[in-house]
Design an enzyme around this catalytic site. Structure first.
Site, PDB file in Angstrom:
ATOM      1  CB  ILE A 232      -1.017   0.138   1.166  1.00 31.55           C
ATOM      2  CG1 ILE A 232      -0.267  -0.404   2.419  1.00 31.55           C
ATOM      3  CG2 ILE A 232      -2.134  -0.813   0.830  1.00 31.55           C
ATOM      4  CD1 ILE A 232      -1.457  -0.225   3.521  1.00 31.55           C
ATOM      5  N   GLY A 233       2.120   1.257   0.321  1.00 33.64           N
ATOM      6  CA  GLY A 233       2.828   2.421   0.129  1.00 33.64           C
ATOM      7  C   GLY A 233       4.388   2.189   0.602  1.00 33.64           C
ATOM      8  CG  ASN A 236      12.624   8.363   1.583  1.00 30.18           C
ATOM      9  OD1 ASN A 236      13.088   8.294   0.415  1.00 30.18           O
ATOM     10  ND2 ASN A 236      11.765   9.404   1.947  1.00 30.18           N
ATOM     11  CG  PHE A 237      13.364   5.681   6.476  1.00 32.22           C
ATOM     12  CD1 PHE A 237      14.739   5.649   6.543  1.00 32.22           C
ATOM     13  CD2 PHE A 237      12.864   6.915   6.195  1.00 32.22           C
ATOM     14  CE1 PHE A 237      15.568   7.061   6.493  1.00 32.22           C
ATOM     15  CE2 PHE A 237      13.461   8.200   6.297  1.00 32.22           C
ATOM     16  CZ  PHE A 237      14.886   8.315   6.141  1.00 32.22           C
ATOM     17  CB  VAL A 240       3.323   0.614   4.217  1.00 27.70           C
ATOM     18  CG1 VAL A 240       2.041   0.411   5.114  1.00 27.70           C
ATOM     19  CG2 VAL A 240       4.375   1.557   5.119  1.00 27.70           C
ATOM     20  CG  ASP A 380       8.636  13.801   8.309  1.00 27.22           C
ATOM     21  OD1 ASP A 380       8.266  14.916   7.616  1.00 27.22           O
ATOM     22  OD2 ASP A 380       8.721  12.706   7.676  1.00 27.22           O
TER      23      ASP A 380
HETATM   24  N1  LIG Z   1      -1.380   2.719   8.465  1.00 29.36           N
HETATM   25  C1  LIG Z   1      -1.450   2.995   7.292  1.00 29.36           C
HETATM   26  N2  LIG Z   1      -2.706   2.667   6.618  1.00 29.36           N
HETATM   27  C2  LIG Z   1      -2.333   3.026   5.168  1.00 29.36           C
HETATM   28  N3  LIG Z   1      -1.356   3.312   4.603  1.00 29.36           N
HETATM   29  C3  LIG Z   1      -0.307   3.437   4.989  1.00 29.36           C
HETATM   30  C4  LIG Z   1      -0.186   3.354   6.827  1.00 29.36           C
HETATM   31  N4  LIG Z   1       1.008   3.764   6.972  1.00 29.36           N
HETATM   32  C5  LIG Z   1       1.756   4.212   5.887  1.00 29.36           C
HETATM   33  N5  LIG Z   1       1.099   4.103   4.985  1.00 29.36           N
HETATM   34  C6  LIG Z   1       1.363   4.063   3.667  1.00 29.36           C
HETATM   35  O1  LIG Z   1       2.770   3.930   3.327  1.00 29.36           O
HETATM   36  C7  LIG Z   1       3.376   5.081   2.977  1.00 29.36           C
HETATM   37  C8  LIG Z   1       4.960   5.025   3.916  1.00 29.36           C
HETATM   38  O2  LIG Z   1       4.661   4.949   5.209  1.00 29.36           O
HETATM   39  P1  LIG Z   1       5.493   5.890   6.267  1.00 29.36           P
HETATM   40  O3  LIG Z   1       5.439   7.307   5.961  1.00 29.36           O
HETATM   41  O4  LIG Z   1       5.285   5.497   7.635  1.00 29.36           O
HETATM   42  O5  LIG Z   1       6.906   5.410   5.915  1.00 29.36           O
HETATM   43  P2  LIG Z   1       8.515   5.948   6.095  1.00 29.36           P
HETATM   44  O6  LIG Z   1       9.504   4.952   5.483  1.00 29.36           O
HETATM   45  O7  LIG Z   1       8.504   6.370   7.545  1.00 29.36           O
HETATM   46  O8  LIG Z   1       8.093   7.271   4.975  1.00 29.36           O
HETATM   47  P3  LIG Z   1       9.184   8.589   4.944  1.00 29.36           P
HETATM   48  O9  LIG Z   1       9.887   8.356   3.607  1.00 29.36           O
HETATM   49  O10 LIG Z   1       7.927   9.582   4.717  1.00 29.36           O
HETATM   50  O11 LIG Z   1       9.903   8.826   6.279  1.00 29.36           O
HETATM   51  C9  LIG Z   1       2.614   6.274   3.384  1.00 29.36           C
HETATM   52  O12 LIG Z   1       2.891   7.501   3.076  1.00 29.36           O
HETATM   53  C10 LIG Z   1       1.184   5.786   3.306  1.00 29.36           C
HETATM   54  O13 LIG Z   1       0.778   5.876   1.711  1.00 29.36           O
END
Ligand SMILES: Nc1ncnc2c1ncn2[C@@H]1O[C@H](COP(=O)(O)OP(=O)(O)OP(=O)(O)O)[C@@H](O)[C@H]1O
Length: 544
Positions: A232-233, A236-237, A240, A380
């Protein structure tokens, strides 16, 4: 995900060198560096705390010295937050040594919303400082802004992203796009990159086992199982993924979003402190998440391996005990079916009805108010980190039903940069996302994280109302204005209304933006935002 740096947690350390900031040795040896003083950090070994460069006002006796290259003499990006968005192809064509040298700068691989007209790319990404007004051209503050990366996005001094990561391709409509051949070429390139990203995401999805075993936080003795449904997503780190329960237990945990932390390929082989910083980041995010309980904040239900919850240094401990590989780390979290707010705003081309903007924003203010009341700063806040529990169509369909008042519509996520702070404590780690970062973070002065959060909330509301980001070049900007870096416009508070200029109905909303995108000594706190008529109008109707 970002992390605190444990390596230098020695309170006696008088200096942070450039190497400690993650800068390459060639910059470290630059004879043109000058020293500026920064207050002493507050050192704290508690898990879940960013301690390395964070500063408390109450603890400012011994100054730390930070080496920052002077702007005029450097020819590469001077701050550890900068990155060069190299494509994987470019990177793989380099020698391993060259690849290693590139690593400190590959902090992000985020597709840029605006085109490169917004930065002066002819001088190595350094802002065209002649564009700054005379009165601030030679000031110390300007030197700080000059030293701020003018690349796509900043993330953090806290941890470098694992590698060149695939990214979601989401964007706000930009005013700087021009219908010319150059852009056509860029489009072609970006379609190619999109495809590449899809392939990487797909292979990540397929390569993994489709069953996840994990534990719920309230019962770490019982193994539960979920089946992978779809990616679903990606951040950078992390990746998901949506999972569905295989067990017939509480429907609450039936659908979960599983955030799997990305590890860099060479994580265990590097001699630097990347592993330790990643570990601090993980444990900090988890330790904060597990204490949070608010309808408008994402929930941590469980974890794939209890070691991440139970141990302060889970990865280091395993390696010290002879483990050859690192266990994967997967957060089991509440799932938001509607995607993130940036994606939704982009898809509906900014045409969200005002009542919906007001509602979603009000929930975001409630979430941040809850965090601040619990001494947590997010650092953030941005559209991408606001997750919608339902699709926009579903929410619009609920409008005149009781559910609309009884149910929250958003959850605030991504606590990778969050921090627990003491009352009055100031932070020094420069982190956030470029478009949302406040002037004081840009300037590199110790900052109040509550106020940098409310600044970011101002950016979010502006974006929701105007369908553009406040510090992007204005639609009618000339080339010279477009060449100015975003950092310049932020540092000079250079934003104005375009679309809603005459919308009297939106005065209460605009009042919030006016009082948040302003100097820190005039900026509203979250309490003031909460008390504003724009928020109170919605709060009074909510029943959760
Ligand atoms: N609980 C959730 N439910 C639905 N989609 C989610 C959820 N958590 C994250 N996502 C999706 O996954 C993407 C990445 O999640 P997240 O921002 O937590 O990751 P990150 O690796 O910490 O990102 P960043 O690069 O912003 O630091 C989000 O932008 C969103 O689209």
């Amino acid at each position: 995900m970002n992390s605190g740096n444990d390596k230098n947690n020695n309170p006696k350390t008088p200096k942070l060198t450039q190497e400690e900031f993650g800068l390459p040795p060639n910059l470290f040896q630059n004879p043109n560096v000058r020293n500026i003083e920064s207050p002493k950090g507050k050192y704290d070994n508690e898990p879940g705390r960013v301690t390395q460069r964070e500063t408390s006002t109450s603890n400012t006796r011994t100054p730390l010295t930070v080496n920052i290259p002077t702007f005029e003499t450097i020819n590469s990006l001077p701050t550890p937050m900068a990155y060069t968005p190299l494509s994987p192809n470019v990177l793989s064509s380099m020698s391993p040594t060259l690849q290693m040298q590139q690593q400190p700068f590959q902090q992000l691989n985020v597709r840029k919303r605006r085109n490169n007209n917004s930065i002066n790319i002819n001088n190595g990404g350094i802002p065209n400082f002649k564009a700054f007004p005379n009165e601030i051209r030679n000031s110390r503050e300007l030197n700080q802004v000059k030293n701020f990366p003018s690349s796509n996005r900043i993330v953090s001094e806290l941890i470098p992203p694992p590698s060149l990561s695939p990214q979601r391709i989401v964007s706000l409509p930009t005013v700087t796009e021009e219908e010319n051949v150059a852009n056509a070429k860029k489009d072609k390139q970006s379609k190619f990159e999109e495809k590449e990203e899809e392939i990487v995401e797909e292979s990540e999805f397929n390569s993994e086992d489709s069953i996840l075993s994990g534990f719920l936080l309230d019962d770490m003795t019982q193994v539960k199982q979920w089946k992978k449904v779809k990616l679903i997503g990606t951040g950078n780190f992390s990746f998901v993924t949506l999972y569905e329960s295989l067990d017939d237990f509480d429907k609450y945990y039936h659908q979960v979003a599983v955030k799997k932390i990305k590890y860099a390929d060479n994580l265990m082989n590097t001699n630097d402190d990347t592993l330790s910083r990643l570990e601090s980041s993980l444990t900090r995010e988890l330790s904060v998440l597990k204490t949070l309980k608010h309808p408008c904040v994402v929930k941590l239900y469980g974890i794939n391996d209890p070691i991440f919850i139970e141990k302060e240094r889970p990865l280091t401990n395993l390696l010290q005990n002879g483990h050859k590989t690192l266990p994967s780390c997967e957060f089991i979290m509440s799932y938001c079916n509607g995607g993130d707010l940036l994606k939704e705003l982009t898809e509906c081309q900014g045409n969200l009805p005002h009542w919906l903007v007001q509602r979603l924003y009000c929930e975001l203010v409630l979430a941040v108010k809850y965090l601040h009341e619990n001494h947590i700063i997010h650092r953030d806040l941005k559209l991408e980190n606001v997750f919608l529990k339902y699709t926009l169509d579903e929410i619009i369909g609920m409008k005149d039903t009781p559910i609309y008042e009884e149910q929250n519509m958003i959850e605030l996520g991504d606590f990778g940069l969050c921090k627990r702070i003491e009352p009055g404590e100031l932070c020094t780690a420069r982190c956030g996302s470029e478009d949302y970062v406040s002037p004081e973070i840009l300037m590199g002065v110790p900052y109040d994280g509550h106020l940098t959060d409310t600044w970011a909330l101002g950016v979010v509301l502006y974006a929701l109302l105007e369908d553009r980001l406040p510090f992007d070049p204005l639609p009618n900007a000339n080339q010279r204005q477009r060449n100015r870096p975003v950092a310049y416009r932020i540092a000079t508070f250079d934003w104005r209304w375009c679309k809603t200029i005459k919308e009297v109905d939106l005065e209460t909303a605009k009042h919030i933006v006016k009082n948040t995108l302003t100097r820190k000594n005039q900026r509203w706190t979250i309490q003031q935002m909460y008390k504003s008529p724009y928020i109170q109008e919605v709060v009074s109707s909510l029943k959760f």
